[in-house]
Design a protein around this motif. Structure first.
Motif, PDB file in Angstrom:
ATOM      1  N   MET A  35       0.840  -1.187   0.000  1.00 52.97           N
ATOM      2  CA  MET A  35       0.000   0.000   0.000  1.00 52.97           C
ATOM      3  C   MET A  35       0.880   1.244   0.000  1.00 52.97           C
ATOM      4  N   THR A  36       0.392   2.291  -0.675  1.00 54.41           N
ATOM      5  CA  THR A  36       1.140   3.523  -0.817  1.00 54.41           C
ATOM      6  C   THR A  36       0.600   4.572   0.146  1.00 54.41           C
ATOM      7  N   SER A  37       1.500   5.312   0.786  1.00 54.81           N
ATOM      8  CA  SER A  37       1.056   6.348   1.702  1.00 54.81           C
ATOM      9  C   SER A  37       0.453   7.500   0.923  1.00 54.81           C
ATOM     10  N   SER A  38      -0.439   8.244   1.576  1.00 56.23           N
ATOM     11  CA  SER A  38      -1.196   9.291   0.905  1.00 56.23           C
ATOM     12  C   SER A  38      -0.483  10.628   0.971  1.00 56.23           C
ATOM     13  N   THR A  39      -0.602  11.410  -0.114  1.00 59.50           N
ATOM     14  CA  THR A  39      -0.177  12.800  -0.134  1.00 59.50           C
ATOM     15  C   THR A  39      -1.304  13.612  -0.742  1.00 59.50           C
ATOM     16  N   THR A  40      -1.201  14.940  -0.655  1.00 54.12           N
ATOM     17  CA  THR A  40      -2.254  15.780  -1.224  1.00 54.12           C
ATOM     18  C   THR A  40      -2.372  15.592  -2.729  1.00 54.12           C
ATOM     19  N   ALA A  41      -1.298  15.157  -3.382  1.00 48.74           N
ATOM     20  CA  ALA A  41      -1.342  14.925  -4.829  1.00 48.74           C
ATOM     21  C   ALA A  41      -2.236  13.752  -5.198  1.00 48.74           C
ATOM     22  N   ASP A  42      -2.634  12.943  -4.211  1.00 47.46           N
ATOM     23  CA  ASP A  42      -3.449  11.760  -4.467  1.00 47.46           C
ATOM     24  C   ASP A  42      -4.946  12.021  -4.316  1.00 47.46           C
ATOM     25  N   HIS A  43      -5.347  13.278  -4.129  1.00 46.57           N
ATOM     26  CA  HIS A  43      -6.745  13.574  -3.829  1.00 46.57           C
ATOM     27  C   HIS A  43      -7.199  14.860  -4.512  1.00 46.57           C
ATOM     28  N   GLY A  44      -8.510  14.945  -4.706  1.00 44.17           N
ATOM     29  CA  GLY A  44      -9.149  16.188  -5.067  1.00 44.17           C
ATOM     30  C   GLY A  44      -8.633  16.832  -6.344  1.00 44.17           C
ATOM     31  N   VAL A  45      -8.549  18.149  -6.320  1.00 43.85           N
ATOM     32  CA  VAL A  45      -8.160  18.912  -7.507  1.00 43.85           C
ATOM     33  C   VAL A  45      -6.745  18.548  -7.959  1.00 43.85           C
ATOM     34  N   ALA A  46      -5.824  18.343  -7.012  1.00 44.45           N
ATOM     35  CA  ALA A  46      -4.452  18.000  -7.389  1.00 44.45           C
ATOM     36  C   ALA A  46      -4.412  16.697  -8.179  1.00 44.45           C
ATOM     37  N   LEU A  47      -5.175  15.714  -7.771  1.00 46.24           N
ATOM     38  CA  LEU A  47      -5.213  14.442  -8.497  1.00 46.24           C
ATOM     39  C   LEU A  47      -5.910  14.616  -9.844  1.00 46.24           C
ATOM     40  N   THR A  48      -6.960  15.425  -9.865  1.00 52.22           N
ATOM     41  CA  THR A  48      -7.663  15.691 -11.121  1.00 52.22           C
ATOM     42  C   THR A  48      -6.739  16.371 -12.115  1.00 52.22           C
ATOM     43  N   GLU A  49      -5.897  17.274 -11.640  1.00 52.39           N
ATOM     44  CA  GLU A  49      -4.917  17.925 -12.519  1.00 52.39           C
ATOM     45  C   GLU A  49      -3.982  16.894 -13.136  1.00 52.39           C
ATOM     46  N   ARG A  50      -3.612  15.900 -12.375  1.00 56.01           N
ATOM     47  CA  ARG A  50      -2.748  14.844 -12.909  1.00 56.01           C
ATOM     48  C   ARG A  50      -3.468  14.061 -14.006  1.00 56.01           C
ATOM     49  N   ALA A  51      -4.748  13.777 -13.812  1.00 57.95           N
ATOM     50  CA  ALA A  51      -5.527  13.083 -14.840  1.00 57.95           C
ATOM     51  C   ALA A  51      -5.643  13.951 -16.094  1.00 57.95           C
ATOM     52  N   ILE A  52      -5.860  15.244 -15.913  1.00 56.45           N
ATOM     53  CA  ILE A  52      -5.961  16.158 -17.052  1.00 56.45           C
ATOM     54  C   ILE A  52      -4.659  16.170 -17.847  1.00 56.45           C
ATOM     55  N   ARG A  90      -8.639  -0.930   0.540  1.00 57.77           N
ATOM     56  CA  ARG A  90      -7.441  -1.533   1.117  1.00 57.77           C
ATOM     57  C   ARG A  90      -6.179  -0.781   0.696  1.00 57.77           C
ATOM     58  N   ASP A  91      -6.364   0.362   0.071  1.00 57.69           N
ATOM     59  CA  ASP A  91      -5.258   1.216  -0.354  1.00 57.69           C
ATOM     60  C   ASP A  91      -5.098   2.322   0.679  1.00 57.69           C
ATOM     61  N   ALA A  92      -3.908   2.447   1.240  1.00 60.93           N
ATOM     62  CA  ALA A  92      -3.692   3.410   2.322  1.00 60.93           C
ATOM     63  C   ALA A  92      -4.047   4.828   1.924  1.00 60.93           C
ATOM     64  N   ARG A  93      -3.954   5.150   0.638  1.00 64.06           N
ATOM     65  CA  ARG A  93      -4.283   6.493   0.189  1.00 64.06           C
ATOM     66  C   ARG A  93      -5.764   6.791   0.306  1.00 64.06           C
ATOM     67  N   TYR A  94      -6.598   5.752   0.152  1.00 65.14           N
ATOM     68  CA  TYR A  94      -8.031   5.987   0.004  1.00 65.14           C
ATOM     69  C   TYR A  94      -8.901   5.271   1.026  1.00 65.14           C
ATOM     70  N   ALA A  95      -8.286   4.520   1.912  1.00 64.55           N
ATOM     71  CA  ALA A  95      -9.065   3.718   2.866  1.00 64.55           C
ATOM     72  C   ALA A  95      -9.968   4.579   3.736  1.00 64.55           C
ATOM     73  N   ALA A  96      -9.455   5.683   4.273  1.00 60.32           N
ATOM     74  CA  ALA A  96     -10.263   6.524   5.162  1.00 60.32           C
ATOM     75  C   ALA A  96     -11.455   7.107   4.427  1.00 60.32           C
ATOM     76  N   ARG A  97     -11.243   7.553   3.205  1.00 64.12           N
ATOM     77  CA  ARG A  97     -12.349   8.108   2.416  1.00 64.12           C
ATOM     78  C   ARG A  97     -13.382   7.038   2.092  1.00 64.12           C
ATOM     79  N   MET A  98     -12.930   5.851   1.773  1.00 68.49           N
ATOM     80  CA  MET A  98     -13.850   4.758   1.486  1.00 68.49           C
ATOM     81  C   MET A  98     -14.681   4.413   2.714  1.00 68.49           C
ATOM     82  N   ARG A  99     -14.051   4.423   3.893  1.00 68.16           N
ATOM     83  CA  ARG A  99     -14.800   4.138   5.125  1.00 68.16           C
ATOM     84  C   ARG A  99     -15.851   5.212   5.376  1.00 68.16           C
ATOM     85  N   THR A 100     -15.528   6.456   5.079  1.00 66.35           N
ATOM     86  CA  THR A 100     -16.489   7.544   5.262  1.00 66.35           C
ATOM     87  C   THR A 100     -17.718   7.303   4.396  1.00 66.35           C
ATOM     88  N   HIS A 101     -17.514   6.977   3.139  1.00 65.78           N
ATOM     89  CA  HIS A 101     -18.656   6.737   2.246  1.00 65.78           C
ATOM     90  C   HIS A 101     -19.422   5.478   2.648  1.00 65.78           C
TER      91      HIS A 101
END
Length: 222
Positions: free
Chosen positions: A1-18, A195-206
């Motif tokens: 599992m990969t640790s989370s950074t701000t680049a893995d979420h929200g607008v920053a991640l969307t910018e990477r997809a763009i 089960r991904d450390a970057r997104y586990a907390a968000r998944m639990r919230t939903h």
């Protein structure tokens, strides 16, 4: 599992997809399904004009998620093709989002026989948008209580064996990045992101907000 950074979420991640899409605008959204088409229609981004984007809102005046707002500032064609927009009430050339209840999307995608099994979930998931993905399954953005990044969950709808819904992505940001190949969510099953450390907390919230703490819900056809 990969640790989370701000680049893995929200607008920053969307910018990477763009950035990934801009590098190859005619690349297919889904390698396994040519009907989904390219990321950018005719290879050109079609941004929502700033004034129209500022006026765009979800039902009840709920604000767009940060990733959706950023993506629409870049391109609207990808989501137009998935039926996200209808004509606006005014004559100013604006846009209106056209969400559908979960059962309505399921009927349109799976036919009435299988689709009707999702009807009891339409009250809980009353404002949904179809996204490209899957072959026998489907991907749906379900608007509701957002997570800490202001994002709404993406569900997988499946009719293999027992029909079910399963939490697949914690937001449009992660869906876009994974589908565009910017990130990899490793593991088996639709809910591998849990089960991904970057997104586990968000998944639990939903899961708490939408599925009584579970990652999926099965139900019988009849």
């Amino acid at each position: 599992m990969t640790s989370s950074t701000t680049a893995d979420h929200g607008v920053a991640l969307t910018e990477r997809a763009i950035s990934s899409v801009e590098a190859d605008p005619l690349r297919l959204v889904l390698d396994h399904n040519r009907f989904a088409g390219p990321w950018l229609t005719q290879g050109r981004a079609r941004p929502v004009p700033a004034a129209a984007l500022a006026a765009l809102a979800l039902s009840g005046g709920r604000a767009l998620s940060p990733s959706l707002r950023r993506w629409l500032a870049f391109d609207s064609g990808f989501l137009r093709r998935s039926g996200w927009f209808g004509p606006a009430d005014g004559a100013d050339g604006g846009l209106a989002l056209t969400p559908r209840p979960l059962g309505e999307i399921a009927r349109a995608e799976f036919g009435a026989g299988w689709g009707q099994t999702f009807d009891p979930l339409s009250e809980r998931f009353a404002e949904c948008f179809l996204l490209p993905g899957g072959s026998d399954s489907r991907r749906v953005l379900a608007v509701g209580e957002p997570d800490e990044y202001g994002e709404h969950p993406v569900l997988a709808l499946d009719i293999d064996d027992l029909p079910c819904i399963e939490l697949m992505y914690p937001g449009l940001d992660v869906y876009l990045a994974d589908t565009a190949g910017v990130i990899t969510v490793a593991g088996e099953g639709y809910s591998a992101a849990a089960r991904d450390a970057r997104y586990a907390a968000r998944m639990r919230t939903h899961a708490r907000n939408h599925l009584a703490g579970e990652l999926s819900e099965d139900f019988t056809r009849w």
